[in-house]
Design a protein around this motif. Structure first.
Motif, PDB file in Angstrom:
ATOM      1  N   GLY A  55      36.002  40.104  47.383  1.00 54.93           N
ATOM      2  CA  GLY A  55      37.150  40.213  48.275  1.00 54.93           C
ATOM      3  C   GLY A  55      36.809  39.729  49.671  1.00 54.93           C
ATOM      4  O   GLY A  55      37.467  38.864  50.232  1.00 54.93           O
ATOM      5  N   ALA A  56      35.756  40.295  50.257  1.00 55.12           N
ATOM      6  CA  ALA A  56      35.275  39.875  51.577  1.00 55.12           C
ATOM      7  C   ALA A  56      33.759  39.825  51.529  1.00 55.12           C
ATOM      8  O   ALA A  56      33.115  40.703  50.934  1.00 55.12           O
ATOM      9  N   ILE A  57      33.174  38.809  52.154  1.00 54.11           N
ATOM     10  CA  ILE A  57      31.725  38.611  52.137  1.00 54.11           C
ATOM     11  C   ILE A  57      31.194  38.791  53.561  1.00 54.11           C
ATOM     12  O   ILE A  57      31.615  38.088  54.486  1.00 54.11           O
ATOM     13  N   PHE A  58      30.282  39.731  53.716  1.00 50.94           N
ATOM     14  CA  PHE A  58      29.689  40.053  55.019  1.00 50.94           C
ATOM     15  C   PHE A  58      28.281  39.479  55.036  1.00 50.94           C
ATOM     16  O   PHE A  58      27.427  39.887  54.243  1.00 50.94           O
ATOM     17  N   MET A  59      28.033  38.535  55.938  1.00 53.43           N
ATOM     18  CA  MET A  59      26.832  37.725  55.859  1.00 53.43           C
ATOM     19  C   MET A  59      25.815  38.080  56.940  1.00 53.43           C
ATOM     20  O   MET A  59      26.147  38.150  58.121  1.00 53.43           O
ATOM     21  N   GLY A  60      24.578  38.312  56.520  1.00 57.97           N
ATOM     22  CA  GLY A  60      23.493  38.574  57.451  1.00 57.97           C
ATOM     23  C   GLY A  60      23.239  40.061  57.647  1.00 57.97           C
ATOM     24  O   GLY A  60      24.028  40.915  57.273  1.00 57.97           O
ATOM     25  N   ARG A  61      22.103  40.351  58.268  1.00 58.99           N
ATOM     26  CA  ARG A  61      21.670  41.744  58.412  1.00 58.99           C
ATOM     27  C   ARG A  61      22.505  42.526  59.427  1.00 58.99           C
ATOM     28  O   ARG A  61      22.567  43.753  59.374  1.00 58.99           O
ATOM     29  N   TYR A  62      23.154  41.827  60.349  1.00 60.66           N
ATOM     30  CA  TYR A  62      23.864  42.523  61.427  1.00 60.66           C
ATOM     31  C   TYR A  62      25.353  42.730  61.146  1.00 60.66           C
ATOM     32  O   TYR A  62      26.054  43.312  61.967  1.00 60.66           O
ATOM     33  N   THR A  63      25.820  42.260  59.998  1.00 64.03           N
ATOM     34  CA  THR A  63      27.252  42.322  59.707  1.00 64.03           C
ATOM     35  C   THR A  63      27.563  43.517  58.816  1.00 64.03           C
ATOM     36  O   THR A  63      27.581  43.415  57.589  1.00 64.03           O
ATOM     37  N   ALA A  64      27.793  44.656  59.443  1.00 61.30           N
ATOM     38  CA  ALA A  64      28.151  45.860  58.693  1.00 61.30           C
ATOM     39  C   ALA A  64      29.569  45.730  58.156  1.00 61.30           C
ATOM     40  O   ALA A  64      30.460  45.212  58.842  1.00 61.30           O
ATOM     41  N   GLU A  65      29.787  46.204  56.954  1.00 65.58           N
ATOM     42  CA  GLU A  65      31.120  46.166  56.342  1.00 65.58           C
ATOM     43  C   GLU A  65      32.152  46.848  57.223  1.00 65.58           C
ATOM     44  O   GLU A  65      33.316  46.434  57.277  1.00 65.58           O
ATOM     45  N   ALA A  66      31.747  47.890  57.928  1.00 62.14           N
ATOM     46  CA  ALA A  66      32.674  48.651  58.769  1.00 62.14           C
ATOM     47  C   ALA A  66      33.357  47.776  59.815  1.00 62.14           C
ATOM     48  O   ALA A  66      34.494  48.047  60.220  1.00 62.14           O
ATOM     49  N   LEU A  67      32.683  46.716  60.262  1.00 62.40           N
ATOM     50  CA  LEU A  67      33.292  45.820  61.248  1.00 62.40           C
ATOM     51  C   LEU A  67      34.532  45.160  60.663  1.00 62.40           C
ATOM     52  O   LEU A  67      35.525  44.939  61.364  1.00 62.40           O
ATOM     53  N   GLY A  68      34.465  44.822  59.381  1.00 61.02           N
ATOM     54  CA  GLY A  68      35.622  44.221  58.720  1.00 61.02           C
ATOM     55  C   GLY A  68      36.765  45.193  58.553  1.00 61.02           C
ATOM     56  O   GLY A  68      37.937  44.804  58.539  1.00 61.02           O
ATOM     57  N   ASP A  69      36.444  46.475  58.423  1.00 65.72           N
ATOM     58  CA  ASP A  69      37.495  47.478  58.268  1.00 65.72           C
ATOM     59  C   ASP A  69      38.370  47.586  59.498  1.00 65.72           C
ATOM     60  O   ASP A  69      39.541  47.966  59.402  1.00 65.72           O
ATOM     61  N   TYR A  70      37.813  47.289  60.664  1.00 59.97           N
ATOM     62  CA  TYR A  70      38.526  47.583  61.898  1.00 59.97           C
ATOM     63  C   TYR A  70      38.848  46.391  62.783  1.00 59.97           C
ATOM     64  O   TYR A  70      39.963  46.267  63.268  1.00 59.97           O
ATOM     65  N   CYS A  71      37.900  45.524  63.020  1.00 57.07           N
ATOM     66  CA  CYS A  71      38.127  44.618  64.148  1.00 57.07           C
ATOM     67  C   CYS A  71      37.535  43.225  64.025  1.00 57.07           C
ATOM     68  O   CYS A  71      37.654  42.438  64.967  1.00 57.07           O
ATOM     69  N   ALA A  72      36.887  42.875  62.915  1.00 52.73           N
ATOM     70  CA  ALA A  72      36.298  41.534  62.832  1.00 52.73           C
ATOM     71  C   ALA A  72      37.381  40.462  62.894  1.00 52.73           C
ATOM     72  O   ALA A  72      37.222  39.429  63.531  1.00 52.73           O
ATOM     73  N   GLY A  73      38.508  40.728  62.209  1.00 52.19           N
ATOM     74  CA  GLY A  73      39.607  39.759  62.196  1.00 52.19           C
ATOM     75  C   GLY A  73      40.203  39.559  60.816  1.00 52.19           C
ATOM     76  O   GLY A  73      41.419  39.679  60.645  1.00 52.19           O
ATOM     77  N   PRO A  74      39.381  39.237  59.794  1.00 47.53           N
ATOM     78  CA  PRO A  74      39.916  39.129  58.432  1.00 47.53           C
ATOM     79  C   PRO A  74      40.505  40.452  57.951  1.00 47.53           C
ATOM     80  O   PRO A  74      40.132  41.521  58.430  1.00 47.53           O
ATOM     81  N   ASN A  75      41.415  40.364  57.001  1.00 46.45           N
ATOM     82  CA  ASN A  75      42.143  41.543  56.554  1.00 46.45           C
ATOM     83  C   ASN A  75      41.272  42.504  55.767  1.00 46.45           C
ATOM     84  O   ASN A  75      40.399  42.085  55.005  1.00 46.45           O
TER      85      ASN A  75
END
Length: 433
Positions: A351-371
């Protein structure tokens, strides 16, 4: 070693069977719930506002006397926004700006081309007229879901966005109302459950019918969305939250343990899985789990999720990890490795791919930009995150020149007569030179 989470090894002869068992999840098909929802939908279709009002008073323990009391005014939404503490307002605004910027990139555009004989073919993109947004209420309040559902709809050009949110015992959540104001919700109603879905699908005297219903909810809401599909569109039927992490053993094990927790804390059916080719690292993460779990506010839920559906899986290589991941098709996939871009090339289903050691999934939940509205339960094999395209329709354009009608008409005539559809053939033949 911890018993909190299952340990698997992909080299075991029965690994596929173990994995299949781990992934198996079927929400109980409760016939009583199904029938109850059918009855609610039928009542709302027949009695409109009165039925919605009665269900709201019954289920949400309210004492409303008229349907107009169900609607929030725009002044109420604006007041919620105006009275937010600055840190919360700034955080919501930042998230909204990022979601909107990403959504702007998703807009589909109309196009057309002209063939040699003057025939024009193309595609026309139009937004939905009206969309409905279901937002959970009460203790579970998700202003982030308001932004994720409403902003793409607005970017798509949806004319009117209708939000419904239950308010148990009349309690409203200021963050949800503020997010609704910020995202441009046009009308908002204090209703929830299957009755809210039915009202959005069929309309009442007060609540307008919509073309599509999006947003998460409990089993009654999910069942209602299934049952009204066809009358309206829906986004998806979401299952429990999922995270799958592929790690090369070089990320801080505490980080990985907490990333697993971040989805496990949703509910006992959530699924958190780690794949690594480093057995010692899996041991380290297991120790981190035991160390950090007692600190968590939702420790009991996390423990139930990890012990019931979680796993630490030893794989032969990162390439093999990608294969296993593709078979799982997770909602959230973290590639916590040295070269995530290279590994991402091997990922087909996520569904969503979080790349690298610093990209916590939680960022996608709130404010990274993608849905953050994403396909679950393996449906990432054939479906995608919610986006602007879910609020746009495609219409085909066909504009034949006289010469084009003559050429295409001959072909259509032959094919139509081959199917014994004479009127089709003659319709095309009338336009032949």
């Amino acid at each position: 070693m911890t018993q909190t989470i299952t340990r698997l090894n992909s080299s075991d002869s029965d690994f596929q069977a173990q994995l299949k068992k781990l992934l198996a999840f079927e929400e109980s098909s409760d016939h009583e719930v199904h029938q109850r929802v059918l009855d609610i939908i039928a009542n709302v279709r027949k009695n409109g506002d009165q039925a919605v009002l009665e269900y709201t008073n019954q289920f949400d323990q309210c004492s409303l006397s008229k349907a107009s009391e169900l609607e929030f005014s725009q002044e109420q939404l604006k007041s919620a926004w105006d009275n937010l503490p600055k840190d919360k307002a700034d955080a919501l605004q930042t998230a909204a700006n990022r979601v909107r910027a990403y959504a702007e990139k998703q807009k589909m555009e109309s196009w057309q081309y002209t063939e040699a004989d003057g025939t024009v073919l193309g595609q026309k993109i139009t937004p939905l007229d009206r969309a409905g947004l279901y937002v959970p209420g009460g203790k579970a309040a998700y202003p982030s879901s308001v932004l994720m559902n409403a902003i793409p709809a607005k970017v798509a050009g949806v004319r009117e966005l209708i939000m419904v949110v239950p308010t148990p015992k009349g309690i409203t959540n200021s963050l949800v109302l503020a997010a609704a104001h910020l995202a441009g919700v046009d009308r908002a109603f204090a209703i929830g459950g299957a009755q809210a879905v039915a009202a959005l699908a069929y309309g009442t005297e007060t609540i307008p019918a919509v073309e599509k219903i999006v947003g998460p909810g409990n089993i009654y809401v999910a069942t209602a969305k299934k049952l009204v599909f066809g009358q309206v569109g829906i986004d998806m039927i979401a299952g429990p939250s999922e995270i799958l992490i592929i790690c090369d053993g070089k990320t801080n094990p505490d980080w990985i343990a907490m990333d697993l927790f971040s989805q496990a804390e949703h509910d006992e059916d959530a699924q958190a899985i780690l794949l690594s080719d480093d057995a010692d690292f899996l041991d380290a993460v297991a120790l981190s789990i035991d160390k950090l779990l007692p600190e968590m506010e939702r420790a009991d839920i996390i423990k139930a999720s990890l012990s019931g559906r979680g796993a630490l899986i030893k794989v032969e290589s990162l390439e093999h990890a990608a294969e296993v991941s593709n078979s799982i098709a997770p909602e959230h996939l973290e590639l916590s490795v040295e070269d995530p871009e290279a590994l991402c090339e091997q990922i087909r289903n996520a569904g969503a791919i979080f790349m690298g050691r610093y990209t916590a999934e939680a960022l996608g939940d709130y404010c990274a930009g993608p849905n953050h509205v994403l396909p679950t339960s393996g449906t990432a094999r054939f479906s995608s995150p919610l986006g602007v395209y879910d609020f746009q329709k495609r219409s085909s354009l066909i504009f034949c020149s006289a010469e084009g009608a003559n050429t295409l008409g001959k072909t259509a005539s032959i094919l139509a007569r081959g199917e014994s559809l004479t009127a089709h053939a003659r319709s095309a033949e009338y336009r032949l030179k």
